[in-house]
Design an enzyme around this catalytic site. Structure first.
Site, short mmCIF file in Angstrom:
data_model
loop_
_atom_site.label_atom_id
_atom_site.label_comp_id
_atom_site.label_asym_id
_atom_site.label_seq_id
_atom_site.Cartn_x
_atom_site.Cartn_y
_atom_site.Cartn_z
CB CYS A 1 -0.92 -0.04 1.23
SG CYS A 1 -2.41 0.95 1.04
CB THR A 2 0.32 4.81 -0.15
OG1 THR A 2 -0.21 4.59 -1.44
CG2 THR A 2 1.19 6.05 -0.19
N GLY A 3 0.91 3.93 2.69
CA GLY A 3 1.42 4.24 4.02
C GLY A 3 1.78 3.04 4.87
CG ASN A 4 3.20 -1.23 5.73
OD1 ASN A 4 4.20 -1.44 6.38
ND2 ASN A 4 2.30 -2.17 5.51
CB SER A 5 -0.35 3.20 8.77
OG SER A 5 -1.37 3.85 8.03
CB CYS A 6 -4.78 1.67 7.70
SG CYS A 6 -6.51 1.47 8.09
NE ARG A 7 -6.17 1.48 2.55
CZ ARG A 7 -6.02 2.28 1.51
NH1 ARG A 7 -6.89 2.25 0.53
NH2 ARG A 7 -5.01 3.12 1.44
CB SER A 8 -0.91 -3.01 3.73
OG SER A 8 -0.41 -1.94 4.49
CB SER B 1 2.15 -5.46 5.03
OG SER B 1 2.41 -5.15 6.39
CB THR C 1 7.50 -3.03 11.75
OG1 THR C 1 7.79 -4.05 10.78
CG2 THR C 1 7.98 -3.48 13.13
CG ASP D 1 8.73 -3.08 7.76
OD1 ASP D 1 9.25 -2.42 8.68
OD2 ASP D 1 8.35 -4.26 7.89
CB CYS E 1 -4.04 1.76 -2.85
SG CYS E 1 -2.47 1.73 -2.01
CB CYS F 1 -2.33 1.01 -6.58
SG CYS F 1 -3.55 0.45 -5.43
CG ASP G 1 -6.84 5.13 3.90
OD1 ASP G 1 -7.06 4.73 5.07
OD2 ASP G 1 -5.77 5.67 3.57
#
Length: 140
Positions: free
Chosen positions: A7-14, A32, A60, A62, A79, A86, A103
């Site tokens: 994903c882009t931010g790798n903080s939520c969906r992924s 992820s 984490t 990453d 995304c 994406c 998101d």
């Protein structure tokens, strides 16, 4: 079997997708990453997963560069919103898939509404990734 969720931010969906895939089958390697990794998890996503018994608090956030030299059976982008493009993964990949989701971190309104958006997206991720798991991994 190695799967990278991107994903882009790798903080939520992924992170939620990562948690679900690992919960379906702990014998697969799931990672992820993000093209612009935030370095932290979205705490609403952590809470939404904890509600259903999946702890992603140890994950984490990453950068994708960490994984470019590895070989992957699947790279799956998650995304989905119009506000976000994406990312592309240029590493060694057998199968590339896109399974997009809204998101929930962009949700605004009351706390109850924001929580409901995280739950909605969490449940969509569970459903779509379980379908992916059954169709592509479990019986192979």
């Amino acid at each position: 079997m190695k799967i990278l969720i991107l994903c882009t931010g790798n903080s939520c969906r992924s992170q939620m997708a990562h948690g679900f895939l690992q919960s379906f089958d702990d014998s697969i390697i799931v990672c992820s990453a993000g093209t612009q990794a935030t370095g932290k998890l979205n705490q609403q996503a952590v809470a939404a997963m904890k509600e259903i018994g999946i702890d992603i608090s140890h994950h984490t956030s990453d950068p994708v560069e960490k994984y470019l030299d590895e070989e992957w059976d699947y790279v799956i982008t998650v995304c989905g919103g119009a506000n976000e493009a994406c990312p592309a993964f240029l590493g060694k990949v057998k199968h590339r898939l896109h399974i997009g989701f809204d998101d929930p971190s962009y949700a605004t309104g009351s706390d109850a509404f924001v929580r409901s958006e995280f739950r909605r997206v969490r449940d969509e991720i569970k459903e779509r990734f379980y379908q992916f798991y059954i169709e592509n991994i479990k019986n192979r």
